[in-house]
Design an enzyme around this catalytic site. Structure first.
Site, PDB file in Angstrom:
ATOM      1  CB  CYS A 172      36.612  65.625 167.202  1.00 51.73           C
ATOM      2  SG  CYS A 172      36.352  65.380 168.962  1.00 51.73           S
ATOM      3  CG  HIS A 305      36.551  70.878 163.890  1.00 50.34           C
ATOM      4  ND1 HIS A 305      35.869  69.685 163.795  1.00 50.34           N
ATOM      5  CD2 HIS A 305      37.154  70.866 165.104  1.00 50.34           C
ATOM      6  CE1 HIS A 305      36.061  68.994 164.916  1.00 50.34           C
ATOM      7  NE2 HIS A 305      36.829  69.688 165.732  1.00 50.34           N
ATOM      8  CD  GLU A 316      37.923  75.452 161.624  1.00 45.84           C
ATOM      9  OE1 GLU A 316      37.441  75.313 162.758  1.00 45.84           O
ATOM     10  OE2 GLU A 316      37.461  74.905 160.604  1.00 45.84           O
ATOM     11  CE  LYS A 338      32.005  70.381 165.847  1.00 37.86           C
ATOM     12  NZ  LYS A 338      32.536  70.607 164.481  1.00 37.86           N
ATOM     13  CG  HIS A 343      32.425  68.516 169.118  1.00 35.61           C
ATOM     14  ND1 HIS A 343      32.419  67.777 167.948  1.00 35.61           N
ATOM     15  CD2 HIS A 343      33.725  68.636 169.482  1.00 35.61           C
ATOM     16  CE1 HIS A 343      33.672  67.453 167.642  1.00 35.61           C
ATOM     17  NE2 HIS A 343      34.468  67.971 168.551  1.00 35.61           N
ATOM     18  CG  PHE A 410      41.035  65.567 172.097  1.00 30.05           C
ATOM     19  CD1 PHE A 410      40.895  66.900 171.780  1.00 30.05           C
ATOM     20  CD2 PHE A 410      40.519  65.114 173.309  1.00 30.05           C
ATOM     21  CE1 PHE A 410      40.253  67.784 172.648  1.00 30.05           C
ATOM     22  CE2 PHE A 410      39.871  65.976 174.183  1.00 30.05           C
ATOM     23  CZ  PHE A 410      39.736  67.310 173.851  1.00 30.05           C
TER      24      PHE A 410
HETATM   25  C1  LIG Z   1      32.785  68.914 157.959  1.00 33.69           C
HETATM   26  O1  LIG Z   1      32.868  69.940 158.909  1.00 33.69           O
HETATM   27  C2  LIG Z   1      32.640  69.516 160.204  1.00 33.69           C
HETATM   28  C3  LIG Z   1      32.796  70.673 161.081  1.00 33.69           C
HETATM   29  O2  LIG Z   1      33.335  70.216 162.227  1.00 33.69           O
HETATM   30  C4  LIG Z   1      33.638  68.524 160.588  1.00 33.69           C
HETATM   31  O3  LIG Z   1      33.398  68.094 161.903  1.00 33.69           O
HETATM   32  C5  LIG Z   1      33.562  67.416 159.631  1.00 33.69           C
HETATM   33  O4  LIG Z   1      34.527  66.519 159.953  1.00 33.69           O
HETATM   34  C6  LIG Z   1      33.768  67.890 158.239  1.00 33.69           C
HETATM   35  N1  LIG Z   1      33.639  66.821 157.278  1.00 33.69           N
HETATM   36  C7  LIG Z   1      34.458  66.674 156.277  1.00 33.69           C
HETATM   37  C8  LIG Z   1      34.193  65.556 155.360  1.00 33.69           C
HETATM   38  O5  LIG Z   1      35.407  67.404 156.120  1.00 33.69           O
HETATM   39  C1  LIG Z   2      44.678  70.388 164.525  1.00 32.63           C
HETATM   40  O1  LIG Z   2      44.347  69.320 165.318  1.00 32.63           O
HETATM   41  C2  LIG Z   2      44.458  69.529 166.685  1.00 32.63           C
HETATM   42  C3  LIG Z   2      44.189  68.263 167.387  1.00 32.63           C
HETATM   43  O2  LIG Z   2      44.724  68.305 168.629  1.00 32.63           O
HETATM   44  C4  LIG Z   2      43.433  70.505 167.110  1.00 32.63           C
HETATM   45  O3  LIG Z   2      43.483  70.725 168.497  1.00 32.63           O
HETATM   46  C5  LIG Z   2      43.714  71.753 166.387  1.00 32.63           C
HETATM   47  O4  LIG Z   2      42.659  72.634 166.682  1.00 32.63           O
HETATM   48  C6  LIG Z   2      43.786  71.549 164.899  1.00 32.63           C
HETATM   49  N1  LIG Z   2      44.320  72.719 164.268  1.00 32.63           N
HETATM   50  C7  LIG Z   2      43.618  73.799 164.087  1.00 32.63           C
HETATM   51  C8  LIG Z   2      44.296  74.901 163.402  1.00 32.63           C
HETATM   52  O5  LIG Z   2      42.471  73.892 164.405  1.00 32.63           O
END
Ligand SMILES: *[C@@H]1O[C@H](CO)[C@@H](O)[C@H](O)[C@H]1NC(C)=O
Ligand SMILES: *[C@@H]1O[C@H](CO)[C@@H](O)[C@H](O)[C@H]1NC(C)=O
Ligand SMILES: *[C@@H]1O[C@H](CO)[C@@H](O)[C@H](O)[C@H]1NC(C)=O
Ligand SMILES: *[C@@H]1O[C@H](CO)[C@@H](O)[C@H](O)[C@H]1NC(C)=O
Length: 424
Positions: A172, A305, A316, A338, A343, A410
């Site tokens: 992802c 994210h 996060e 999202k 997603h 992942f």
């Molecule tokens: C922007 O934010 C979305 C939120 O998930 C993330 O999936 C995406 O990878 C981000 N893109 C960049 C360039 O950081």
């Molecule tokens: C960092 O990446 C892992 C990938 O397994 C993800 O599960 C995790 O949510 C990410 N860290 C944070 C703080 O979101």
């Protein structure tokens, strides 16, 4: 002085629309691209393996014939759907950057292409295995169709991009990493221009059933990032591509500039394949890598994210709150797209980066859909959520100069990109 990199073109095909403009307008209007599996054309093949309460965010009524002569009938036989999505988004991005004619004149040796995909063609893999098992002959296109780098290969041929050709597959985080790699290729002088992003045609019964078994999917069919009731993501699909360009090249040709890519960070939690480390350590370090001491205090918005999972959103929120909030500063504006688009796996980063750039340009933060009561899932630390200004209910007008976009995948991948509004 290292080369500065800017964004000069955008293209997207999403659960909310067939172009960037359509998708952005629908997002600000609070529309949802998510629908129950019962509304899909092949509902019964989903319902055979998944409860009817599940929902998906599919690209609706995709018709490759609607794009004039972009696809020949031979192309359609030989290109899997994630590749078709990428070709459509590529045409929009290159047109938007006003590059189509330049490319047709053959000035393409320094124009690169980095397109990733998380799971490539589940459709072709599935159909071919079923037919193979029944004793049918495989199509000669089977192997090339399922390769993850074929979206990049086909787009390069279509538009004659003869510089870097590269494919990223980091679950992802794919879209983010594709943009980050392209940024670095330009900084290193490999290319002047690079099309970058990701494509995913992941709405398929096999993928949905798989993510359900991995306990990533919400049984409720509702995507609610940062909400108390969140319990998994909604599977989506689509494509997003950006034209990145060295500042000098863009200025020399008088291109319209959307934003500057200012930093990129990439780290690993080295903790667990699918679960984040509890304190969000990997994410915090990725954000720190993407920022520097000066820019760190000047981030105005985070496009999170946040996929609507219990652990991911919590980690996060903690990471953002640790590095960007506190010390009497106003809480930082945060939202996740999202809730509306689900997603998009590999394509999430690319599409949400496009939305982030639109936020910078229009001075507006789209709200997170389905966010009613913030945080509060068992184990959440309330203060981490309280230190974020989570935008909900309606879009928020906000003067944004600098935005941070997070993407995690992942395998433990944490990545983060910083975009700065372009000011002449
Ligand atoms: C922007 O934010 C979305 C939120 O998930 C993330 O999936 C995406 O990878 C981000 N893109 C960049 C360039 O950081
Ligand atoms: C960092 O990446 C892992 C990938 O397994 C993800 O599960 C995790 O949510 C990410 N860290 C944070 C703080 O979101
Ligand atoms: C696209 O890739 C397929 C292989 O997957 C190939 O057979 C086809 O010729 C390519 N078409 C174009 C226009 O690039
Ligand atoms: C950033 O700030 C920290 C702590 O204030 C300092 O130790 C470090 O040297 C600074 N780094 C840069 C690159 O200025």
């Amino acid at each position: 002085m290292s080369t500065r990199v800017v964004v000069t073109g955008l293209g997207a095909l999403t659960p909310l629309g067939k172009t960037v403009a359509e998708s952005w307008a629908a997002l600000l209007a609070g529309k949802s691209g998510i629908r129950p599996i019962g509304e899909l054309a092949n509902a019964e093949s989903y319902e055979r393996h998944c409860p009817p309460s599940l929902a998906v965010a599919d690209v609706k009524e995709f018709d490759p014939h609607a794009y004039g002569n972009l696809f020949t009938s031979q192309d359609l036989r030989r290109m899997s759907q994630f590749t078709q999505f990428a070709v459509v988004a590529a045409q929009e991005a290159l047109r938007d950057a006003n590059l189509i004619e330049t490319l047709q004149k053959g000035r393409n040796d320094r124009v690169g292409c980095v397109i990733g995909s998380g799971i490539a063609s589940v459709h072709d893999m599935y159909d071919s295995i079923v037919e193979f098992d029944r004793g049918k002959r495989l199509s000669p296109s089977f192997v090339p169709k399922i390769l993850s780098n074929m979206a990049c290969g086909n787009v390069s041929i279509k538009f004659q991009l003869r510089g870097v050709s590269h494919c990223v597959s980091t679950a992802c985080a794919t879209g983010n990493n594709a943009i980050g790699d392209a940024y670095n290729f330009i900084r290193l002088g490999y290319n002047d221009v690079c099309l970058a992003g990701a494509s995913e045609a992941s709405v398929h019964p096999l993928a949905l059933a798989g993510f359900l078994r991995a306990k990533s999917i919400t049984p409720s069919g509702i995507s609610r990032p940062f909400d108390k009731e969140r319990n998994g993501f909604v599977l989506g699909e689509g494509a997003g591509l950006l034209v990145l360009e060295s500042l000098k090249h863009a200025q020399d040709r008088g291109a319209r500039i959307y934003a500057e890519v200012e930093g990129y960070g990439l780290t690993s939690d080295a903790h667990h394949i699918t679960s984040p480390s509890e304190n969000g350590d990997g994410a915090r370090r990725a954000m720190e890598m993407a920022l520097n001491n000066q820019t760190r205090s000047q981030v105005d918005y985070v496009n999170a994210h946040a996929t609507s999972t219990v652990l991911g959103d919590r980690a996060e929120a903690q990471a953002i709150s640790n590095i960007l909030s506190g010390d009497g500063k106003d809480a930082i504006k945060v939202s996740s797209n999202k809730g509306a688009i689900g997603h998009l796996l590999g394509a999430a980063g690319a599409v949400e980066s496009i939305f982030t750039i639109k936020s910078l340009q229009d001075g507006v933060v789209p709200h997170t859909l389905n966010l009613h009561s913030v945080g509060g899932a068992s184990g959440d630390e309330a203060e981490n959520f309280e230190r974020l200004d989570l935008v909900r209910g309606a879009p928020a007008k906000h003067d944004i100069r600098r935005a941070l976009n997070n993407s995690f995948g992942f395998g433990g991948i944490n990545s983060s990109i910083v975009f700065r509004r372009w000011e002449v």
